[in-house]
Design a protein around this motif. Sequence first.
Motif, short mmCIF file in Angstrom:
data_model
loop_
_atom_site.label_atom_id
_atom_site.label_comp_id
_atom_site.label_asym_id
_atom_site.label_seq_id
_atom_site.Cartn_x
_atom_site.Cartn_y
_atom_site.Cartn_z
N ARG A 84 3.37 6.47 -18.06
CA ARG A 84 4.28 5.34 -18.20
C ARG A 84 5.11 5.17 -16.94
N ASP A 85 5.55 6.28 -16.38
CA ASP A 85 6.36 6.19 -15.17
C ASP A 85 5.54 5.66 -14.00
N LEU A 86 4.31 6.11 -13.92
CA LEU A 86 3.41 5.60 -12.87
C LEU A 86 3.24 4.09 -13.02
N ALA A 87 2.98 3.66 -14.26
CA ALA A 87 2.80 2.23 -14.52
C ALA A 87 4.07 1.46 -14.14
N ALA A 88 5.23 2.03 -14.46
CA ALA A 88 6.50 1.38 -14.14
C ALA A 88 6.69 1.27 -12.63
N GLN A 89 6.35 2.35 -11.93
CA GLN A 89 6.51 2.32 -10.47
C GLN A 89 5.55 1.35 -9.82
N LEU A 90 4.34 1.27 -10.34
CA LEU A 90 3.39 0.31 -9.79
C LEU A 90 3.85 -1.12 -10.10
N ALA A 91 4.44 -1.29 -11.29
CA ALA A 91 4.99 -2.62 -11.62
C ALA A 91 6.17 -2.94 -10.69
N ASP A 92 6.98 -1.95 -10.40
CA ASP A 92 8.10 -2.16 -9.46
C ASP A 92 7.58 -2.53 -8.08
N ALA A 93 6.53 -1.84 -7.66
CA ALA A 93 5.94 -2.17 -6.35
C ALA A 93 5.46 -3.62 -6.36
N ALA A 94 4.84 -4.01 -7.48
CA ALA A 94 4.36 -5.38 -7.60
C ALA A 94 5.53 -6.37 -7.55
N ASP A 133 3.20 -16.23 -13.92
CA ASP A 133 4.07 -16.86 -14.91
C ASP A 133 3.34 -17.25 -16.20
N GLU A 134 2.17 -16.60 -16.45
CA GLU A 134 1.55 -16.81 -17.77
C GLU A 134 2.39 -16.12 -18.84
N PHE A 135 3.04 -15.03 -18.45
CA PHE A 135 3.90 -14.28 -19.36
C PHE A 135 5.32 -14.28 -18.83
N SER A 136 6.26 -14.21 -19.75
CA SER A 136 7.64 -14.02 -19.34
C SER A 136 8.05 -12.58 -19.71
N GLY A 137 9.30 -12.25 -19.48
CA GLY A 137 9.76 -10.91 -19.82
C GLY A 137 9.54 -9.95 -18.66
N ASP A 138 9.88 -8.69 -18.90
CA ASP A 138 9.82 -7.67 -17.85
C ASP A 138 8.42 -7.05 -17.79
N PRO A 139 7.72 -7.22 -16.71
CA PRO A 139 6.38 -6.64 -16.62
C PRO A 139 6.38 -5.12 -16.74
N ARG A 140 7.46 -4.47 -16.33
CA ARG A 140 7.53 -3.02 -16.47
C ARG A 140 7.32 -2.62 -17.93
N ASP A 141 8.02 -3.31 -18.83
CA ASP A 141 7.88 -3.01 -20.25
C ASP A 141 6.44 -3.25 -20.71
N THR A 142 5.92 -4.39 -20.31
CA THR A 142 4.58 -4.74 -20.77
C THR A 142 3.54 -3.73 -20.32
N VAL A 143 3.58 -3.34 -19.05
CA VAL A 143 2.52 -2.44 -18.58
C VAL A 143 2.74 -1.00 -19.02
N ALA A 168 0.84 -1.20 0.00
CA ALA A 168 0.00 0.00 0.00
C ALA A 168 0.87 1.25 0.00
N ASP A 169 1.92 1.24 0.82
CA ASP A 169 2.82 2.40 0.89
C ASP A 169 3.48 2.65 -0.46
N ALA A 170 3.93 1.56 -1.10
CA ALA A 170 4.60 1.72 -2.39
C ALA A 170 3.63 2.25 -3.44
N MET A 171 2.41 1.75 -3.43
CA MET A 171 1.42 2.24 -4.39
C MET A 171 1.11 3.71 -4.16
N ARG A 172 0.93 4.09 -2.89
CA ARG A 172 0.64 5.49 -2.59
C ARG A 172 1.80 6.39 -3.01
N ALA A 173 3.02 5.92 -2.80
CA ALA A 173 4.19 6.71 -3.19
C ALA A 173 4.20 6.95 -4.69
N ALA A 174 3.88 5.89 -5.45
CA ALA A 174 3.88 6.02 -6.91
C ALA A 174 2.84 7.04 -7.36
#
Lengths: 228, 228
Positions: free
Chosen positions: A118-128, A204-214, A90-96
């Motif tokens: 895009r940066d928000l999506a990347a930060q939320l992906a990082d939090a994930a 694990d349905e997808f491989s690769g970097d989720p940051r890029d995907t989202v 929650a803290d990480a999401m709020r920070a993003a």
Amino acid sequence: MSSRKPPPPRVEPPNVPRERPGPAGGRRDANRRRRLAELCAAAEELFLAEGIAAVTVDQIVARAGVAKGSFYRYVRDTEELVATMIQPLADAMRAAITCAHAALESADAAATLTAIYRDLAAQLADAALAHPGLTTIYLQEARAPRVGPRRPICALSDEVERAAVTLTRAARDHGLLRTDYDLRVSALAAIGAADRILFAHLSDEFSGDPRDTVTDLVSVILDGVRSR
Amino acid sequence: MSSRKPPPPRVEPPNVPRERPGPAGGRRDANRRRRLAELCAAAEELFLAEGIAAVTVDQIVARAGVAKGSFYRYVRDTEELVATMIQPLADAMRAAITCAHAALESADAAATLTAIYRDLAAQLADAALAHPGLTTIYLQEARAPRVGPRRPICALSDEVERAAVTLTRAARDHGLLRTDYDLRVSALAAIGAADRILFAHLSDEFSGDPRDTVTDLVSVILDGVRSR
DNA sequence: GAATAACGTGACCGCTTAGTCACCATTCTA
DNA sequence: TAGAATGGTGACTAAGCGGTCACGTTATTC
């Protein structure tokens, strides 16, 4: 779930004794945090496997290796344990989200809006990615009925979605988003899409970097919205 | 939930006696269907309020006004009741997907693909509107861990998503969808977005016709995907 | 129309569950 | 350093749970 197993999250004990809590960093404080972290880690494993509503206190304390009485010394019930364990996410999401609002305040070009999203999506992906188990549980249960032990997750989801709508409205008010498309629909649709894709990566349905995907996904949706 | 309360769904009894089931349309047959419909209707109300995993057999039979022994005469357990009750929605979803595949077979223009996807979205929205309670439960629980009484819903969700990916791949193979964007990402993102918007309509977060909202959304996403 | 399978029932059984408790151990405060 | 608050424990309590059962009733089959 990827084989990488992150360390137990550093969670803040919800119930600290009032009279003699012991000094910060003292034995009691350290023991309390360690026990709570153990309970949270055990709960996380079980919630992932069976779903929050199906897991019992006996299962959690057995997995954590602590007595049942200890469980109730640190948390009131399972719902409070859930509220405690999701705090880091929650803290990480709020920070993003806070970061995105700040960036929006000083943005002045439509292209910048894309970068902010895009940066928000990347930060939320990082939090994930920093909390894969918690995020998976969050995505599994976010739409549950708002009763019982899943309520803290539903509340966080509601908060995140309200913030997304507020951010989108602010973008329009700044003249950075010109579209006739309904703001709430676009904000919630983007979240719905991003959540599904993130969930695919975490299971694990997808491989690769989720940051890029989202981040790519957010661009795709933003482009579609702008064309209206 | 809108004030309109649809009639109990016509569900197919999963356990019909082998030796003397009674004639189709006879007293036994009619009683069996009526009892099962009552159990399904009661379960739907409780699942919506509390979530599938938190509802007990005692609650369901109390709400339905039948004895507990009757519950076990008609279904094996709660999981089989869930599988039974979602059949009407599952059938409607399968029909919509089959229709889209058939339309794709005879499609020859990219603009037609948009129409096919919009029509599919409209039919899925119609299915949702015909079964608002079931769809809400479906959307609440579709990502749950694949164990326990929620399993039939998870299986249906998996099936629908596989079908969506298959449809998108067929569109590309027919030359109707030219994009470098990952097919699976676009298919699952579209479902994720549409599910969230549908959920918003069913829980009265949005007003208006969900058919319009989800068909427009599908166009927006398709346009964004094609721009890659 | 007699016989038989199916139905309806709710008490019952064995087990599970959340939460508590009394007692001893540990930590820390004055 | 003595005393007090906090911690750790797992048996216990009261209630609930899934699923079964034996018996009387009903519908249908031959």
